[in-house]
Scaffold this active site. Sequence first.
Site, PDB file in Angstrom:
ATOM      1  N   TYR A   3       6.568   7.921  -2.277  1.00  0.00           N
ATOM      2  CA  TYR A   3       5.340   8.131  -3.049  1.00  0.00           C
ATOM      3  C   TYR A   3       5.100   9.629  -3.222  1.00  0.00           C
ATOM      4  CZ  TYR A   3       0.286   7.721  -4.056  1.00  0.00           C
ATOM      5  OH  TYR A   3      -0.971   7.798  -4.621  1.00  0.00           O
ATOM      6  N   ARG A  14      -7.535   3.266  -5.368  1.00  0.00           N
ATOM      7  CA  ARG A  14      -8.584   3.819  -4.506  1.00  0.00           C
ATOM      8  C   ARG A  14      -8.702   5.313  -4.733  1.00  0.00           C
ATOM      9  NH1 ARG A  14      -9.370   5.843   0.683  1.00  0.00           N
ATOM     10  NH2 ARG A  14      -7.123   6.109   0.868  1.00  0.00           N
ATOM     11  N   LYS A  15      -7.766   6.103  -4.219  1.00  0.00           N
ATOM     12  CA  LYS A  15      -7.807   7.560  -4.409  1.00  0.00           C
ATOM     13  C   LYS A  15      -6.531   8.090  -5.056  1.00  0.00           C
ATOM     14  CE  LYS A  15     -10.922   9.745  -1.186  1.00  0.00           C
ATOM     15  NZ  LYS A  15     -10.963  10.714  -0.078  1.00  0.00           N
ATOM     16  N   GLY A  16      -5.421   7.487  -4.663  1.00  0.00           N
ATOM     17  CA  GLY A  16      -4.138   7.916  -5.232  1.00  0.00           C
ATOM     18  C   GLY A  16      -3.758   9.328  -4.833  1.00  0.00           C
ATOM     19  N   TRP A  35       1.732   1.459  -8.842  1.00  0.00           N
ATOM     20  CA  TRP A  35       2.173   2.593  -9.671  1.00  0.00           C
ATOM     21  C   TRP A  35       3.628   2.399 -10.119  1.00  0.00           C
ATOM     22  CZ3 TRP A  35       3.178   8.164  -7.464  1.00  0.00           C
ATOM     23  CH2 TRP A  35       3.275   9.070  -8.528  1.00  0.00           C
ATOM     24  N   HIS A  48       7.576  -7.789  -1.539  1.00  0.00           N
ATOM     25  CA  HIS A  48       7.336  -7.019  -0.321  1.00  0.00           C
ATOM     26  C   HIS A  48       8.265  -7.501   0.798  1.00  0.00           C
ATOM     27  CE1 HIS A  48       3.861  -4.994  -1.908  1.00  0.00           C
ATOM     28  NE2 HIS A  48       3.108  -6.060  -1.988  1.00  0.00           N
ATOM     29  N   LYS A  77       0.789  -1.244   0.000  1.00  0.00           N
ATOM     30  CA  LYS A  77       0.000   0.000   0.000  1.00  0.00           C
ATOM     31  C   LYS A  77       0.815   1.284   0.000  1.00  0.00           C
ATOM     32  CE  LYS A  77      -3.199  -1.272  -0.676  1.00  0.00           C
ATOM     33  NZ  LYS A  77      -3.400  -2.055  -1.947  1.00  0.00           N
TER      34      LYS A  77
HETATM   35  P1  A3P Z   1      -4.754   4.936  -1.689  1.00  0.00           P
HETATM   36  O1  A3P Z   1      -5.415   3.761  -1.038  1.00  0.00           O
HETATM   37  O2  A3P Z   1      -4.259   5.956  -0.700  1.00  0.00           O
HETATM   38  O3  A3P Z   1      -5.574   5.552  -2.749  1.00  0.00           O
HETATM   39  P2  A3P Z   1      -0.011  -0.523  -3.541  1.00  0.00           P
HETATM   40  O4  A3P Z   1       0.061  -0.461  -5.020  1.00  0.00           O
HETATM   41  O5  A3P Z   1       1.341  -0.607  -2.897  1.00  0.00           O
HETATM   42  O6  A3P Z   1      -0.968  -1.547  -3.095  1.00  0.00           O
HETATM   43  O7  A3P Z   1      -0.535   0.912  -3.059  1.00  0.00           O
HETATM   44  C1  A3P Z   1      -1.862   1.283  -3.328  1.00  0.00           C
HETATM   45  C2  A3P Z   1      -1.960   2.783  -3.237  1.00  0.00           C
HETATM   46  O8  A3P Z   1      -1.394   3.382  -4.412  1.00  0.00           O
HETATM   47  C3  A3P Z   1      -3.416   3.213  -3.208  1.00  0.00           C
HETATM   48  O9  A3P Z   1      -3.445   4.398  -2.417  1.00  0.00           O
HETATM   49  C4  A3P Z   1      -3.694   3.489  -4.669  1.00  0.00           C
HETATM   50  O10 A3P Z   1      -4.802   4.316  -4.899  1.00  0.00           O
HETATM   51  C5  A3P Z   1      -2.389   4.157  -5.076  1.00  0.00           C
HETATM   52  N1  A3P Z   1      -2.175   4.099  -6.530  1.00  0.00           N
HETATM   53  C6  A3P Z   1      -2.435   3.073  -7.373  1.00  0.00           C
HETATM   54  N2  A3P Z   1      -2.119   3.406  -8.621  1.00  0.00           N
HETATM   55  C7  A3P Z   1      -1.647   4.668  -8.594  1.00  0.00           C
HETATM   56  C8  A3P Z   1      -1.174   5.567  -9.606  1.00  0.00           C
HETATM   57  N3  A3P Z   1      -1.138   5.214 -10.873  1.00  0.00           N
HETATM   58  N4  A3P Z   1      -0.776   6.779  -9.207  1.00  0.00           N
HETATM   59  C9  A3P Z   1      -0.798   7.151  -7.905  1.00  0.00           C
HETATM   60  N5  A3P Z   1      -1.258   6.350  -6.913  1.00  0.00           N
HETATM   61  C10 A3P Z   1      -1.674   5.114  -7.247  1.00  0.00           C
END
Ligand code: A3P
Length: 337
Positions: free
Chosen positions: A231, A301-303, A87, A142, A82
Amino acid sequence: MEYSSLHSSQILDFGESAEGGNEAKSYREVMSSLPRVKNLSANDCYLYQGFWYDSLFLERLMSAQDHFIPLSTDIFITSCPKTGTTWLKALTFAICTRSRLSGSSASSLLTKMPHECVPLLEYDLAQNPLKRDCAVPLVSTHVPYSSLPKSIISSCCKMIYICRDAKDAFVSLWYFIADMQRSKNVEPVSLEEAFELFCSGISSYGPYWDHVLGYWRASLEFPEKILFLTYEEMKRDTAAHVKKLAEFMGCSFTAEEEEEGEVQKIVSMCSFEKLSNLEVNKNGMHSLDTSYAVKNSVFFRKGEIGDWENNLTPEMGARLDDIMEQKLKGSGLKLPR
Ligand code: A3P
């Protein structure tokens, strides 16, 4: 070393061979002797080499520690869950395969979820190191630095680590787990309970701070081998990070590519808006086994930076900030908030 030269005993297939079966049994025996608690998703998790693991990944990690051999060209995408893994996978994949991106054939990212483009060490490759496109030199994990297979540590393989403000990482994790629980018709653990667990270090691959510190210290020791990213910084200037990533990965953009806007194309292709609106990411499923199947959409989710403020009280925020500050004290690392 190419995978074709691996001895067949190095290709694990749980349950299908007597040897594989015995090995899985001995890993389970080790697991049964480990400290165990219920994690944020109310499943058992095990304390192994100082970190907490879900059983699904721990057994395979032990196998990877015994058997995995990287290709000399491999680049490891490393992170705690997370923190922006999806990304980073998309960006590094797009950078590596950019000649295909600009060609007429559709980019894999348009039809495949980033997790399908980059295999996971402690799942896909622990079972079968051949389960990958060897033309793409990317492997994700991870696993904390101190528990990586020795073959990776002693190799010349590069690693890219991403981390994030602990408050946002926690909130993201809680939503992810709650979504997964609801899809199994299980009442999710409350945010408050989950927060207590997280603050006591109990989360997948946690304690979060130890995970971050392991890669941070390694990046100070081997700066040419480990690129440490956040991030937040990547969000603030994604284009500069795309160039930095390409340079680190040994495939810098040429002046011609830059003039043609290749960097910006990759930034746009991997943006939250673009990826989260693709059919595969809106409606597809990511499943590892029957106990782990999630909608691709939960990875998008929100990014945003700072969504913790909409979910945690200021007191909770301050408490986690204090914990992080104490744990990171003296390390030289200050995570952006
Ligand atoms: P949020 O839950 O705060 O929105 P992981 O990929 O390590 O599981 O992390 C997930 C988090 O990265 C989520 O954060 C997700 O929305 C965000 N995320 C996924 N794709 C993204 C992108 N292309 N750009 C920015 N954030 C992204």
